[in-house]
Scaffold this active site. Structure first.
Site, PDB file in Angstrom:
ATOM      1  N   ASP A  79       0.861  -1.184   0.000  1.00  0.00           N
ATOM      2  CA  ASP A  79       0.000   0.000   0.000  1.00  0.00           C
ATOM      3  C   ASP A  79       0.898   1.235   0.000  1.00  0.00           C
ATOM      4  O   ASP A  79       1.699   1.427   0.920  1.00  0.00           O
ATOM      5  CB  ASP A  79      -0.884  -0.032   1.257  1.00  0.00           C
ATOM      6  CG  ASP A  79      -1.794   1.176   1.319  1.00  0.00           C
ATOM      7  OD1 ASP A  79      -1.480   2.108   2.063  1.00  0.00           O
ATOM      8  OD2 ASP A  79      -2.811   1.196   0.611  1.00  0.00           O
ATOM      9  N   THR A 112      -3.250   5.287  -3.987  1.00  0.00           N
ATOM     10  CA  THR A 112      -2.131   5.950  -3.300  1.00  0.00           C
ATOM     11  C   THR A 112      -0.817   5.736  -4.038  1.00  0.00           C
ATOM     12  O   THR A 112       0.048   6.599  -4.028  1.00  0.00           O
ATOM     13  CB  THR A 112      -1.993   5.427  -1.856  1.00  0.00           C
ATOM     14  OG1 THR A 112      -1.973   4.000  -1.878  1.00  0.00           O
ATOM     15  CG2 THR A 112      -3.141   5.881  -0.992  1.00  0.00           C
ATOM     16  N   THR A 113      -0.669   4.573  -4.693  1.00  0.00           N
ATOM     17  CA  THR A 113       0.562   4.305  -5.453  1.00  0.00           C
ATOM     18  C   THR A 113       0.521   5.038  -6.791  1.00  0.00           C
ATOM     19  O   THR A 113       1.484   5.679  -7.196  1.00  0.00           O
ATOM     20  CB  THR A 113       0.729   2.790  -5.684  1.00  0.00           C
ATOM     21  OG1 THR A 113       0.648   2.125  -4.426  1.00  0.00           O
ATOM     22  CG2 THR A 113       2.047   2.473  -6.334  1.00  0.00           C
ATOM     23  N   ASP A 410      -9.155   0.081   2.455  1.00  0.00           N
ATOM     24  CA  ASP A 410      -9.189   0.537   1.056  1.00  0.00           C
ATOM     25  C   ASP A 410     -10.493   0.111   0.392  1.00  0.00           C
ATOM     26  O   ASP A 410     -11.146   0.895  -0.291  1.00  0.00           O
ATOM     27  CB  ASP A 410      -8.006  -0.059   0.263  1.00  0.00           C
ATOM     28  CG  ASP A 410      -6.697   0.660   0.577  1.00  0.00           C
ATOM     29  OD1 ASP A 410      -6.734   1.578   1.409  1.00  0.00           O
ATOM     30  OD2 ASP A 410      -5.662   0.295   0.009  1.00  0.00           O
TER      31      ASP A 410
END
Length: 548
Positions: A79, A112-113, A410
């Site tokens: 994550d 998020t990545t 998530d």
């Protein structure tokens, strides 16, 4: 005698010249300063370094990162936000990049990545323009104009769906969790996420409100099998009853919730009492006992089976409550008390004298204290239409449970986004390719100097499908060329990369969809942060004594 004034004027001029050459120190000597091109290129290098750390964690074939924090704790995750949160960086631009990931996680919970990889690539494509002495303002203006085109493209390719359709919701949650550790466990975690989100959904002022942070509590209990994880039709709390003589199981309990102590009032810090007669001390004790008895009588009058309080409960109060057959839980967290109130239909009361029948919770079907592993848990189960819930997670060890919880958070955020904005866009790099294609078409009608940064940004969007291919080991150049050709034809914008095989597929066939709000947040955050970093031309950082 005549030459004297000219000599004086010469001396004065040399003094003035000497004064002009002396450097004026405005900044403190303990600061490090970078200016102009050096600062801009330094920022780009820092952003690239951050992006390269988590680039391999994108997609279904992603790798995990293992991080040891300063306290000796271990984090194993892919994550983006969890990785960058643990990394200690000193460069201001790198800190700003890490902040992007946190914002993305708080706003939409997923992507998020992607947002870091995308922002890093956007700064990389801006670098050649800066080296050619193009003004950063020109590049920024082009990027902001491109952002409008990107958002317009997303809205054009979005498909409206029914958020109440479980099948669509499951497809979207599966896409989110397809890149995560829990993917191997099938539909268990997606189903838990969907059930939890639907359970806490309420309507306030004709708007759907889903407060996951306050009303969905995840209890991680090491041991057992992951298959034993479930969403309770109610609440579980890591507490035991305070006296072994109290009932551990009550069917259809009447529940009273308090946030006052069931003991005599204690002074804030120090209390002085003066007694003039020897009987006064006994009288003071009797007054305290009478005060507690009065509180207990007010509670017993409501005929509750369970009393929960956020403060303490004295032995004297326990005596009366046990005689009345009441089970007591003490020192609950305020958040837990609020959660129980939502689940059982009770109201938290500050003074037992104010208790009325409507304040008693009657929606709970079963109150039971059970031992799981080494801990005792109190369950309020079989509630009628609870608006708060607890998710019980079982697993092999603490690290595994922490990762499953991150994945579950998530999934729940994505489910919430889909309920609030029920539009979806294709995943697997298809949306990014569609945006890139739209930008190339738009760049053809731009006549001024902004045309090249516009085209550069279109190339930057290709980093997502390219990274997906790299991470699963396919032939990047050949597949990328085919994908560009598919999108250039303009027949469908659903063509993307299958993250498992690295082949080009129609995303609607393999059901890889993402909520539009996640994609929009990713694009906006990446472009706006890129523009902000490009406009920096001077970095002044104070040095600590150790760095000097």
């Amino acid at each position: 005698k005549r030459a004297l004034p000219s000599r004086i004027s010469r001396n004065r001029a040399s003094k003035e010249k000497h004064a002009m050459q002396t450097p004026v120190l405005v900044l403190n000597t303990n600061t490090k300063r970078e200016q102009g091109r050096k600062a801009q290129l330094g920022n780009i290098a820092a952003a690239q370094a951050v992006a390269s750390i988590i680039r391999t964690t994108l997609g279904p074939r992603s790798m995990l990162k293992m991080i040891l924090d300063p306290m000796g704790g271990l984090v194993m995750t892919n994550d983006g936000n969890a990785i960058l949160r643990e990394i200690d960086v000193s460069h201001p631009a790198a800190k700003s990049m890490i902040e992007l990931s946190r914002t993305q996680d708080e706003e939409v919970g997923d992507g998020t990545t992607s947002v870091i990889v995308l922002a890093g690539e956007m700064l990389t494509v801006a670098r050649p323009f800066l080296e050619e002495n193009m003004h950063p303002r020109t590049i920024v203006m082009a990027f902001i104009k491109a952002m409008d085109t990107a958002i317009e493209t997303l809205e054009n390719i979005a498909v409206k769906v029914d958020p109440m359709d479980d099948k669509v919701m499951m497809d979207v949650i599966r896409t989110t969790l397809g890149t995560k550790f829990v993917r191997r466990f099938g539909d268990l975690i997606p189903e838990i996420a969907m059930t939890a989100v639907k359970r806490v959904e309420t309507e306030e002022m004709k708007q759907k409100v889903i407060d996951i942070k306050r009303f969905v509590r995840v209890e991680k209990i090491p041991g057992g099998f992951l298959e034993e994880s479930k969403v309770l039709q109610g609440i579980a709390i890591a507490k035991d009853i305070i006296n072994p003589n109290m009932r551990r199981k009550v069917v259809n309990p009447r529940i009273v919730l308090l946030d006052c102590p069931l003991e005599y009032k204690k002074g804030e810090s120090q209390t002085n009492m003066e007694f003039s007669k020897e009987m006064d001390f006994e009288m003071a004790l009797r007054m305290e006992e009478a005060y507690i008895k009065r509180m207990c009588d007010n509670i017993i009058a409501m005929k509750p089976s369970v009393v929960c309080t956020e403060k303490g409960c004295s032995d004297y109060a326990q005596h009366f409550l046990i005689k009345a057959g009441i089970s007591v839980l003490r020192r609950l967290r305020k958040t837990d008390n609020n959660r129980i109130a939502r689940a059982v239909g009770a109201t938290v009361i500050n003074d037992p004298a104010d208790l009325k029948e409507e304040h008693v919770g009657k929606n709970c079907g079963l109150f039971e204290v059970r031992k799981i592993g080494d801990e005792y848990f109190t369950f309020f189960e079989e509630c009628k239409n609870p608006k708060a819930c607890t998710v019980l997670l079982r697993g092999a060890g603490k690290d595994v449970l922490n990762e499953i919880e991150r994945n579950l958070q998530d999934a729940m955020h994505v489910a919430r986004q889909l309920v609030t904005d029920p539009r979806i866009v294709p995943g697997g790099g298809a949306s990014e390719m569609a945006i890139g294609n739209a930008l190339i078409q738009k760049a053809k009608i731009i006549q001024n100097i902004q045309q090249r940064p516009f085209e550069g940004l279109a190339a930057a969007f290709e980093v997502i499908p390219r990274t997906l291919m790299e991470n699963c080991g396919s032939k990047v150049i050949r597949v990328m060329t085919e994908l560009r050709a598919k999108h250039a034809e303009g027949k469908s914008s659903n063509w993307g990369v299958d993250g498992n095989t690295g082949e080009i597929v129609d995303m609607s066939d393999i059901k890889v969809w993402e909520p539009i709000s996640v994609k929009m947040q990713t694009v906006k955050t990446a472009i706006e942060s890129t523009c902000m970093l490009l406009r920096i031309d001077d970095i002044v950082s104070g040095l600590t004594n150790s760095q000097q």
